[in-house]
Design an enzyme around this catalytic site. Sequence first.
Site, PDB file in Angstrom:
ATOM      1  N   ASN A   1       0.866  -1.172   0.000  1.00 15.07           N
ATOM      2  CA  ASN A   1       0.000   0.000   0.000  1.00 15.07           C
ATOM      3  C   ASN A   1       0.908   1.228   0.000  1.00 15.07           C
ATOM      4  O   ASN A   1       1.458   1.597   1.021  1.00 15.07           O
ATOM      5  CB  ASN A   1      -0.889  -0.033   1.259  1.00 15.07           C
ATOM      6  CG  ASN A   1      -1.703   1.237   1.415  1.00 15.07           C
ATOM      7  OD1 ASN A   1      -1.813   2.037   0.479  1.00 15.07           O
ATOM      8  ND2 ASN A   1      -2.277   1.425   2.596  1.00 15.07           N
ATOM      9  N   TRP A   2       1.035   1.826  -1.165  1.00 14.32           N
ATOM     10  CA  TRP A   2       1.974   2.950  -1.287  1.00 14.32           C
ATOM     11  C   TRP A   2       1.419   4.248  -0.720  1.00 14.32           C
ATOM     12  O   TRP A   2       2.150   5.243  -0.638  1.00 14.32           O
ATOM     13  CB  TRP A   2       2.347   3.172  -2.759  1.00 14.32           C
ATOM     14  CG  TRP A   2       3.228   2.118  -3.352  1.00 14.32           C
ATOM     15  CD1 TRP A   2       3.728   1.002  -2.714  1.00 14.32           C
ATOM     16  CD2 TRP A   2       3.725   2.067  -4.687  1.00 14.32           C
ATOM     17  NE1 TRP A   2       4.487   0.278  -3.576  1.00 14.32           N
ATOM     18  CE2 TRP A   2       4.509   0.904  -4.806  1.00 14.32           C
ATOM     19  CE3 TRP A   2       3.574   2.896  -5.806  1.00 14.32           C
ATOM     20  CZ2 TRP A   2       5.146   0.551  -6.002  1.00 14.32           C
ATOM     21  CZ3 TRP A   2       4.203   2.547  -6.998  1.00 14.32           C
ATOM     22  CH2 TRP A   2       4.979   1.381  -7.085  1.00 14.32           C
ATOM     23  N   LYS A   3       0.143   4.269  -0.443  1.00 11.94           N
ATOM     24  CA  LYS A   3      -0.497   5.498   0.063  1.00 11.94           C
ATOM     25  C   LYS A   3      -0.230   6.653  -0.923  1.00 11.94           C
ATOM     26  O   LYS A   3      -0.174   6.410  -2.124  1.00 11.94           O
ATOM     27  CB  LYS A   3      -0.025   5.801   1.484  1.00 11.94           C
ATOM     28  CG  LYS A   3      -0.164   4.575   2.387  1.00 11.94           C
ATOM     29  CD  LYS A   3       0.028   4.853   3.832  1.00 11.94           C
ATOM     30  CE  LYS A   3      -0.149   3.542   4.600  1.00 11.94           C
ATOM     31  NZ  LYS A   3      -0.086   3.690   6.037  1.00 11.94           N
TER      32      LYS A   3
ATOM     33  N   GLY B   1       2.378   2.755  10.673  1.00 17.52           N
ATOM     34  CA  GLY B   1       3.333   3.851  10.472  1.00 17.52           C
ATOM     35  C   GLY B   1       4.072   4.273  11.724  1.00 17.52           C
ATOM     36  O   GLY B   1       4.726   5.305  11.736  1.00 17.52           O
TER      37      GLY B   1
ATOM     38  N   SER C   1       3.416  -1.605  10.483  1.00 21.10           N
ATOM     39  CA  SER C   1       4.862  -1.633  10.752  1.00 21.10           C
ATOM     40  C   SER C   1       5.518  -2.976  10.449  1.00 21.10           C
ATOM     41  O   SER C   1       6.435  -3.399  11.156  1.00 21.10           O
ATOM     42  CB  SER C   1       5.150  -1.201  12.196  1.00 21.10           C
ATOM     43  OG  SER C   1       4.745   0.141  12.380  1.00 21.10           O
TER      44      SER C   1
ATOM     45  N   GLU D   1      -5.347  -4.421  10.860  1.00 16.45           N
ATOM     46  CA  GLU D   1      -4.332  -3.378  11.023  1.00 16.45           C
ATOM     47  C   GLU D   1      -4.638  -2.565  12.268  1.00 16.45           C
ATOM     48  O   GLU D   1      -5.453  -1.631  12.220  1.00 16.45           O
ATOM     49  CB  GLU D   1      -4.321  -2.452   9.804  1.00 16.45           C
ATOM     50  CG  GLU D   1      -3.995  -3.151   8.505  1.00 16.45           C
ATOM     51  CD  GLU D   1      -3.424  -2.184   7.492  1.00 16.45           C
ATOM     52  OE1 GLU D   1      -2.267  -2.372   7.092  1.00 16.45           O
ATOM     53  OE2 GLU D   1      -4.120  -1.223   7.118  1.00 16.45           O
TER      54      GLU D   1
ATOM     55  N   GLU E   1      -6.756   5.083   7.570  1.00 17.88           N
ATOM     56  CA  GLU E   1      -6.584   6.491   7.207  1.00 17.88           C
ATOM     57  C   GLU E   1      -7.838   7.037   6.521  1.00 17.88           C
ATOM     58  O   GLU E   1      -8.190   8.201   6.682  1.00 17.88           O
ATOM     59  CB  GLU E   1      -5.331   6.645   6.326  1.00 17.88           C
ATOM     60  CG  GLU E   1      -4.064   6.546   7.161  1.00 17.88           C
ATOM     61  CD  GLU E   1      -2.879   5.913   6.461  1.00 17.88           C
ATOM     62  OE1 GLU E   1      -2.832   5.895   5.226  1.00 17.88           O
ATOM     63  OE2 GLU E   1      -1.989   5.410   7.184  1.00 17.88           O
TER      64      GLU E   1
ATOM     65  N   HIS F   1      -9.511   1.453   4.761  1.00 17.05           N
ATOM     66  CA  HIS F   1      -8.220   1.634   5.451  1.00 17.05           C
ATOM     67  C   HIS F   1      -8.407   2.627   6.610  1.00 17.05           C
ATOM     68  O   HIS F   1      -9.205   3.549   6.506  1.00 17.05           O
ATOM     69  CB  HIS F   1      -7.171   2.157   4.470  1.00 17.05           C
ATOM     70  CG  HIS F   1      -5.801   2.176   5.073  1.00 17.05           C
ATOM     71  ND1 HIS F   1      -5.371   3.207   5.864  1.00 17.05           N
ATOM     72  CD2 HIS F   1      -4.795   1.272   5.037  1.00 17.05           C
ATOM     73  CE1 HIS F   1      -4.138   2.934   6.276  1.00 17.05           C
ATOM     74  NE2 HIS F   1      -3.767   1.765   5.794  1.00 17.05           N
TER      75      HIS F   1
END
Length: 246
Positions: free
Chosen positions: A7-9, A170, A209, A164, A95, A93
């Site tokens: 997941n490159w965001k 992160g 992480s 997650e 975020e 997700h």
Amino acid sequence: MSLIAANWKMHKTPKETEEYIKRFLEIYQPGEDREVLLCPPFTSLSVAHELLAGSDIKLGAQNCHYEKEGAFTGEISLKFLKELGCSYVIVGHSERRHLFGESDEMINRKLVACLEEGLRPILCVGETLEEREAGITFKVIENQIRLALSGIEEYTDNIDIAYEPVWAIGTGVPATPQDAVAVHRFIRDLLKTVNPEGEIGFRILYGGSVKPDNAQNFTKHREINGFLVGGASLKPESFVEIVNAF
Ligand code: PGA
């Protein structure tokens, strides 16, 4: 078959995507019992699609809208994603939930749309630190999953779940493998309850992480069917190492 997803965001322009994929293809070895997935930003899907043609690496999006088309400024539908070669979509997700106010109801609509369009959703769930400390982790996860699957309970074999924990994303502090295993078992049992007829066609990924130096602590456990990797997927070398941990 395990699933290792990047997941490159909001990272990597089309040019940077091209450099990444060229390097990744040089160092990546396909494995028998694993599937590898890249989820770049929307703007990089086209170049990624071209470069991944002929490889066994799958392409996915980080989000979608649930309508096919219409007056939804700034949104991207599954119809568009399909044409760009996506077969997966990350849905819900943390975020998206916490920074962009995505509700359980929206997440449910997105899952319905994914099933209709034939893209495989990766449903993300996870508790905050506050919730974990309050001892309500399982309750939170159950609630997220039940609401997300509302009305589509019989399709558990057509989705994957990413556990997650929000506090691990992160932060450099992953869940312990024991904690992850406990939640993965809980999710598996819950999905069996939700869909007693299902054939356990879903996978439960861990995310938060994951790094090359901790990946093997997780892959030892059969409850962990894959990873959703953020930061450590941004370098081809470190993502390949994580892939090879399976
Ligand atoms: P991280 O992100 O690997 O950087 O913790 C994981 C994710 O958000 O999917």
